[in-house]
Enzyme design. Sequence first.
Site, PDB file in Angstrom:
ATOM      1  N   GLU A  54       5.565   1.652  -2.335  1.00  9.58           N
ATOM      2  CA  GLU A  54       4.372   0.796  -2.349  1.00  9.58           C
ATOM      3  C   GLU A  54       4.016   0.372  -3.773  1.00  9.58           C
ATOM      4  O   GLU A  54       3.618  -0.758  -4.015  1.00  9.58           O
ATOM      5  CB  GLU A  54       3.174   1.514  -1.702  1.00  9.58           C
ATOM      6  N   ASP A  60      -3.208  -6.462   2.734  1.00  8.47           N
ATOM      7  CA  ASP A  60      -2.602  -7.156   1.594  1.00  8.47           C
ATOM      8  C   ASP A  60      -2.567  -8.652   1.922  1.00  8.47           C
ATOM      9  O   ASP A  60      -3.129  -9.086   2.938  1.00  8.47           O
ATOM     10  CB  ASP A  60      -1.195  -6.594   1.286  1.00  8.47           C
ATOM     11  N   TYR A 108      -5.541  -0.135  -0.966  1.00 12.75           N
ATOM     12  CA  TYR A 108      -4.368  -0.567  -0.203  1.00 12.75           C
ATOM     13  C   TYR A 108      -3.290   0.526  -0.169  1.00 12.75           C
ATOM     14  O   TYR A 108      -2.793   0.909   0.899  1.00 12.75           O
ATOM     15  CB  TYR A 108      -3.783  -1.864  -0.802  1.00 12.75           C
TER      16      TYR A 108
END
Length: 356
Positions: free
Chosen positions: A27, A128, A110
């Site tokens: 990520e 996102d 996020y």
Amino acid sequence: MLHWFRKYKRDLPFRINKNAYRIWVSEIMLQQTRVAAMLPIYEKFLERFPTPYALKDASEEEVMRYWKGLGYYSRAKNLKKGATLIVDRHSGEFPKTYEEALEIPGVGSYTASAVLSIAYNKIYAVLDGNVKRVLSRLFLVESDPSSSATERFLKTLSQEFVNPDFPGDHNEAMMELGALVCVPIPNCSACPWLDRCGAKASGKEKEIPASKVVDNWIDLDLNFLFLRSEGKLLAVKYPGRRFFKTIYSLPFRVEGKHPYENEPWLDEFFSDPGLSQNRSNARHSITNHKIRLRFCELDAKIRIDVEKKIASIPGLEWKWFDESALNEEFPSSISGKLLKLKNKLDKQRELPVGNV
Ligand code: SF4
């Protein structure tokens, strides 16, 4: 959507097992990088640093070398700091609560939601750019998704929409849908939401999300200096400059018309009568900067004179290294481009004068 995801999802290495550390690394790498560009670096990175312990114990310079090609080096620094925190406070396991996840450097809402939902099945929705587009179309949200009011609305909507039984798969499916099908020009015929999509039903699938055209590109010239002394090149690192705050690079100057402050200490080297400026250039981009790369060369006979000049720059660290190690010592894809320019110049120098 989950059926669609399980059938059509891409076979990506960070999906192989639900290891929180591997998902966290993926990520962070994907924050400003496309999947295709990130994958080869991701695999090598995890081969070298398979656990938070390995990442914690590595030197920062080595981590930067393995990060090369991804840019935004503060992300790599934060990963290393995060690995240290995970080892010291959580016995090497990525934390399981949202609040603790947010304490990890570089982890925001996020990333915390993505790791906790995918690795631990916690009910947190991710939001996102891709997910915003899918949600806006699905629920016919016509306002600009980058405005803070719409963003707040989408955040609440995404949390209400997440599948509580399979939050990880739900999040991955939404992201995958946004990456493969509900792309800017959507391929609605392949979409599992075709019959329930608000934008499609009103014929607005290409108008939503409302787009804001932003043209904030800045054109820059970066002139890198191959400063040689006693057969070695100088590399510098200091937090006060505009680019490469956290890694060593060749000294460089921003030239032409630009909005940044010049660094006077560089002028002395760049105005040296012995400086040889190469005319070739290469293109590069960093965030919203379109960059023209150039390089120049200077031989400094007395190394200590150079060191005296740079010793007064606050926070500046320097080292001398073999030119053959430029790729490793200046871990940015820029070093490869500079080497290409340099090799081209060296070849020209070998030609008889009339052929150049
Ligand atoms: S039907 Fe079309 S616009 Fe709606 S979510 Fe699917 S791909 Fe996106």
